[in-house]
Scaffold this motif. Structure first.
Motif, PDB file in Angstrom:
ATOM      1  N   GLU A  86       2.753  -9.874  27.087  1.00  0.00           N
ATOM      2  CA  GLU A  86       1.981  -9.479  28.265  1.00  0.00           C
ATOM      3  C   GLU A  86       0.529  -9.938  28.179  1.00  0.00           C
ATOM      4  O   GLU A  86      -0.303  -9.530  28.991  1.00  0.00           O
ATOM      5  N   GLY A  87       0.222 -10.769  27.184  1.00  0.00           N
ATOM      6  CA  GLY A  87      -1.142 -11.250  27.024  1.00  0.00           C
ATOM      7  C   GLY A  87      -2.086 -10.241  26.400  1.00  0.00           C
ATOM      8  O   GLY A  87      -3.308 -10.350  26.547  1.00  0.00           O
ATOM      9  N   SER A  88      -1.537  -9.258  25.698  1.00  0.00           N
ATOM     10  CA  SER A  88      -2.351  -8.221  25.068  1.00  0.00           C
ATOM     11  C   SER A  88      -2.251  -8.325  23.549  1.00  0.00           C
ATOM     12  O   SER A  88      -1.521  -9.162  23.014  1.00  0.00           O
ATOM     13  N   THR A  89      -2.982  -7.465  22.870  1.00  0.00           N
ATOM     14  CA  THR A  89      -3.038  -7.505  21.411  1.00  0.00           C
ATOM     15  C   THR A  89      -2.920  -6.101  20.846  1.00  0.00           C
ATOM     16  O   THR A  89      -3.518  -5.163  21.382  1.00  0.00           O
ATOM     17  N   VAL A  90      -2.155  -5.952  19.789  1.00  0.00           N
ATOM     18  CA  VAL A  90      -2.084  -4.701  19.037  1.00  0.00           C
ATOM     19  C   VAL A  90      -2.881  -4.885  17.750  1.00  0.00           C
ATOM     20  O   VAL A  90      -2.630  -5.824  16.990  1.00  0.00           O
ATOM     21  N   LEU A  91      -3.848  -4.013  17.523  1.00  0.00           N
ATOM     22  CA  LEU A  91      -4.627  -4.029  16.288  1.00  0.00           C
ATOM     23  C   LEU A  91      -4.126  -2.896  15.404  1.00  0.00           C
ATOM     24  O   LEU A  91      -4.166  -1.731  15.803  1.00  0.00           O
ATOM     25  N   SER A  92      -3.642  -3.235  14.220  1.00  0.00           N
ATOM     26  CA  SER A  92      -3.038  -2.248  13.318  1.00  0.00           C
ATOM     27  C   SER A  92      -3.873  -2.115  12.055  1.00  0.00           C
ATOM     28  O   SER A  92      -4.332  -3.115  11.498  1.00  0.00           O
ATOM     29  N   HIS A  93      -4.037  -0.882  11.591  1.00  0.00           N
ATOM     30  CA  HIS A  93      -4.834  -0.619  10.401  1.00  0.00           C
ATOM     31  C   HIS A  93      -3.998   0.046   9.320  1.00  0.00           C
ATOM     32  O   HIS A  93      -3.111   0.848   9.614  1.00  0.00           O
ATOM     33  N   LEU A  94      -4.315  -0.278   8.088  1.00  0.00           N
ATOM     34  CA  LEU A  94      -3.767   0.444   6.948  1.00  0.00           C
ATOM     35  C   LEU A  94      -4.688   1.617   6.641  1.00  0.00           C
ATOM     36  O   LEU A  94      -5.896   1.439   6.469  1.00  0.00           O
ATOM     37  N   GLY A  95      -4.112   2.808   6.580  1.00  0.00           N
ATOM     38  CA  GLY A  95      -4.888   3.988   6.227  1.00  0.00           C
ATOM     39  C   GLY A  95      -4.751   4.318   4.754  1.00  0.00           C
ATOM     40  O   GLY A  95      -4.076   3.611   3.992  1.00  0.00           O
ATOM     41  N   ASN A  96      -5.371   5.396   4.344  1.00  0.00           N
ATOM     42  CA  ASN A  96      -5.363   5.729   2.918  1.00  0.00           C
ATOM     43  C   ASN A  96      -3.954   6.007   2.394  1.00  0.00           C
ATOM     44  O   ASN A  96      -3.649   5.722   1.235  1.00  0.00           O
ATOM     45  N   HIS A  97      -3.061   6.531   3.227  1.00  0.00           N
ATOM     46  CA  HIS A  97      -1.721   6.844   2.737  1.00  0.00           C
ATOM     47  C   HIS A  97      -0.885   5.590   2.509  1.00  0.00           C
ATOM     48  O   HIS A  97      -0.056   5.556   1.589  1.00  0.00           O
ATOM     49  N   GLU A  98      -1.079   4.563   3.314  1.00  0.00           N
ATOM     50  CA  GLU A  98      -0.407   3.288   3.038  1.00  0.00           C
ATOM     51  C   GLU A  98      -0.881   2.722   1.702  1.00  0.00           C
ATOM     52  O   GLU A  98      -0.083   2.234   0.889  1.00  0.00           O
ATOM     53  N   TRP A  99      -2.189   2.802   1.472  1.00  0.00           N
ATOM     54  CA  TRP A  99      -2.726   2.308   0.207  1.00  0.00           C
ATOM     55  C   TRP A  99      -2.244   3.154  -0.970  1.00  0.00           C
ATOM     56  O   TRP A  99      -1.951   2.616  -2.050  1.00  0.00           O
ATOM     57  N   MET A 100      -2.162   4.452  -0.792  1.00  0.00           N
ATOM     58  CA  MET A 100      -1.637   5.310  -1.857  1.00  0.00           C
ATOM     59  C   MET A 100      -0.223   4.889  -2.236  1.00  0.00           C
ATOM     60  O   MET A 100       0.119   4.790  -3.426  1.00  0.00           O
ATOM     61  N   ASN A 101       0.604   4.637  -1.234  1.00  0.00           N
ATOM     62  CA  ASN A 101       1.977   4.215  -1.507  1.00  0.00           C
ATOM     63  C   ASN A 101       2.016   2.896  -2.261  1.00  0.00           C
ATOM     64  O   ASN A 101       2.825   2.709  -3.170  1.00  0.00           O
ATOM     65  N   MET A 102       1.130   1.971  -1.883  1.00  0.00           N
ATOM     66  CA  MET A 102       1.130   0.664  -2.526  1.00  0.00           C
ATOM     67  C   MET A 102       0.626   0.763  -3.964  1.00  0.00           C
ATOM     68  O   MET A 102       1.085   0.035  -4.850  1.00  0.00           O
ATOM     69  N   ILE A 103      -0.299   1.669  -4.217  1.00  0.00           N
ATOM     70  CA  ILE A 103      -0.812   1.866  -5.576  1.00  0.00           C
ATOM     71  C   ILE A 103       0.244   2.496  -6.478  1.00  0.00           C
ATOM     72  O   ILE A 103       0.284   2.251  -7.685  1.00  0.00           O
ATOM     73  N   GLY A 104       1.130   3.287  -5.872  1.00  0.00           N
ATOM     74  CA  GLY A 104       2.119   4.030  -6.649  1.00  0.00           C
ATOM     75  C   GLY A 104       1.811   5.505  -6.703  1.00  0.00           C
ATOM     76  O   GLY A 104       2.404   6.253  -7.489  1.00  0.00           O
ATOM     77  N   ASP A 105       0.883   5.954  -5.858  1.00  0.00           N
ATOM     78  CA  ASP A 105       0.538   7.368  -5.745  1.00  0.00           C
ATOM     79  C   ASP A 105       1.418   7.958  -4.637  1.00  0.00           C
ATOM     80  O   ASP A 105       1.095   7.877  -3.455  1.00  0.00           O
ATOM     81  N   TRP A 106       2.530   8.556  -5.040  1.00  0.00           N
ATOM     82  CA  TRP A 106       3.543   9.005  -4.080  1.00  0.00           C
ATOM     83  C   TRP A 106       3.548  10.529  -3.930  1.00  0.00           C
ATOM     84  O   TRP A 106       4.579  11.129  -3.647  1.00  0.00           O
ATOM     85  N   ARG A 107       2.406  11.147  -4.071  1.00  0.00           N
ATOM     86  CA  ARG A 107       2.349  12.611  -3.995  1.00  0.00           C
ATOM     87  C   ARG A 107       2.799  13.152  -2.642  1.00  0.00           C
ATOM     88  O   ARG A 107       3.253  14.288  -2.545  1.00  0.00           O
ATOM     89  N   TYR A 108       2.651  12.358  -1.585  1.00  0.00           N
ATOM     90  CA  TYR A 108       2.999  12.843  -0.249  1.00  0.00           C
ATOM     91  C   TYR A 108       4.321  12.262   0.256  1.00  0.00           C
ATOM     92  O   TYR A 108       4.615  12.339   1.450  1.00  0.00           O
ATOM     93  N   VAL A 109       5.098  11.687  -0.635  1.00  0.00           N
ATOM     94  CA  VAL A 109       6.394  11.121  -0.258  1.00  0.00           C
ATOM     95  C   VAL A 109       7.475  12.187  -0.465  1.00  0.00           C
ATOM     96  O   VAL A 109       7.690  12.658  -1.578  1.00  0.00           O
ATOM     97  N   TYR A 110       8.143  12.546   0.630  1.00  0.00           N
ATOM     98  CA  TYR A 110       9.188  13.564   0.548  1.00  0.00           C
ATOM     99  C   TYR A 110      10.456  12.984  -0.086  1.00  0.00           C
ATOM    100  O   TYR A 110      10.768  11.799   0.105  1.00  0.00           O
ATOM    101  N   PRO A 111      11.197  13.798  -0.823  1.00  0.00           N
ATOM    102  CA  PRO A 111      12.470  13.333  -1.392  1.00  0.00           C
ATOM    103  C   PRO A 111      13.415  12.776  -0.331  1.00  0.00           C
ATOM    104  O   PRO A 111      14.153  11.824  -0.589  1.00  0.00           O
ATOM    105  N   SER A 112      13.375  13.351   0.864  1.00  0.00           N
ATOM    106  CA  SER A 112      14.249  12.860   1.934  1.00  0.00           C
ATOM    107  C   SER A 112      13.906  11.424   2.319  1.00  0.00           C
ATOM    108  O   SER A 112      14.789  10.641   2.699  1.00  0.00           O
ATOM    109  N   GLU A 113      12.622  11.056   2.217  1.00  0.00           N
ATOM    110  CA  GLU A 113      12.245   9.678   2.524  1.00  0.00           C
ATOM    111  C   GLU A 113      12.753   8.733   1.447  1.00  0.00           C
ATOM    112  O   GLU A 113      13.219   7.626   1.742  1.00  0.00           O
ATOM    113  N   LEU A 114      12.650   9.153   0.199  1.00  0.00           N
ATOM    114  CA  LEU A 114      13.158   8.316  -0.885  1.00  0.00           C
ATOM    115  C   LEU A 114      14.643   8.022  -0.695  1.00  0.00           C
ATOM    116  O   LEU A 114      15.111   6.910  -0.978  1.00  0.00           O
TER     117      LEU A 114
END
Length: 313
Positions: free
Chosen positions: A11-39
């Motif tokens: 449609e000639g538009s743009t989506v701007l997407s950001h990584l927040g702190n929780h995405e970075w936590m997951n990438m670092i290996g800090d999974w304190r907020y990852v529920y067992p159901s997600e795993l």
């Protein structure tokens, strides 16, 4: 999100997407907020690690996401994430001594004077910044904005995704950042960095309103929009709309109010064509399921030739 990105482009538009702190936590290996159901949806820890590093999710993060954005309101300023100051700009970024002995911050001078009707570039700061945490007044890599922050983030993400993935915490020890990261990359993830900074939300009104103009001046923006520090009842506006905090905890995990931010920007000609006079208006509202709350309604007269290549203005 990738599907929405494709629909927007069609449609000639743009989506701007950001990584927040929780995405970075997951990438670092800090999974304190990852529920067992997600795993369980990934099957195994190793499968989830691959998906976030070299798999579909990780590749999308690397290709389509940034840490921060600068959204120009007028097309004459260029597309989203056009850096400020521009690479060829003569703007001086720090304090410089004038011939008469006075010292000025050129970007701060530009910020306070670009609104004058006779300014040579009244649209220089007609842009809004977006970031998860906040752009701290003491963060050293603000400029050029948003290029510097996003370059450092890209480099840090690459190092995280391509290292041997550490066993996640918990139950294992916190893995931290790779040993190869630079100090500037480390500061991206620091408490004063764009992913974690909360000062604009938590400090008192007098303090933040004294600090905000300097950051807006350096980043070539009029307002900053951020999340990270939720108010579960409404979007928060501070310093006459220069600071807008949009995190209302809309996830079912938090139970906050559903909300969105509407930004409406117009430029209309007035007087004779030869005068090159325009009325610029910014209308920003907080949207909720049952109401709309006005945050900013600012109108100003500007003078100049703001036609762009396609004839729009």
């Amino acid at each position: 999100m990738d599907k929405l990105r494709g629909q927007a482009q069609a449609e000639g538009s743009t989506v701007l997407s950001h990584l927040g702190n929780h995405e970075w936590m997951n990438m670092i290996g800090d999974w304190r907020y990852v529920y067992p159901s997600e795993l369980k949806t990934f099957g195994t820890v190793a499968h989830r690690q691959r998906m976030l590093s070299t798999g579909r999710i990780g590749r999308s993060w690397a290709a389509n996401y940034t840490t921060t954005s600068r959204l120009p309101l007028h097309p004459s300023l260029g597309p989203p994430n056009t850096p400020y100051p521009p690479p060829a700009s003569p703007h001086r970024l720090h304090w410089e001594k004038e011939k008469d002995g006075f010292e000025i911050d050129f970007d701060l001078w530009m910020f306070h004077n670009h609104r004058h009707p006779e300014s040579k570039n009244p649209l220089s700061h007609a842009a809004i910044s977006f970031v998860h945490g906040g752009l701290s007044p003491t963060y050293q890599d603000l400029t050029p904005f948003p290029t510097k922050i996003n370059e450092l983030s890209t480099s840090l993400l690459r190092k995280l995704q391509h290292r041997e993935q550490p066993p996640p915490h918990p139950p294992n020890p916190y893995p931290g950042l790779p040993a190869s990261v630079t100090e500037h990359e480390r500061q991206v993830y620091g408490s004063d960095g764009p992913l974690w900074y909360r000062g604009w939300a938590l400090q008192d009104e007098e303090t933040v309103c004294k600090q905000v103009d300097d950051v807006l001046a350096k980043t070539g923006t009029r307002r900053m929009v951020m999340g990270h520090t939720p108010d579960f009842t409404n979007i928060v506006s501070r310093c006459n709309g220069k600071i807008i905090i949009i995190d209302t905890g809309i996830s079912h995990a938090y139970g906050g109010v559903l909300s969105a931010l509407s930004i409406h920007y117009t430029v209309h000609p007035i007087g004779d064509d030869a005068d090159q006079r325009w009325v610029e208006r910014e209308l920003i509202s907080a949207l909720y399921p049952d109401k709309r709350t006005l945050i900013v309604d600012e109108e100003r007269e500007i003078v100049g030739d703001f036609q762009v290549a396609d004839g729009s203005h």
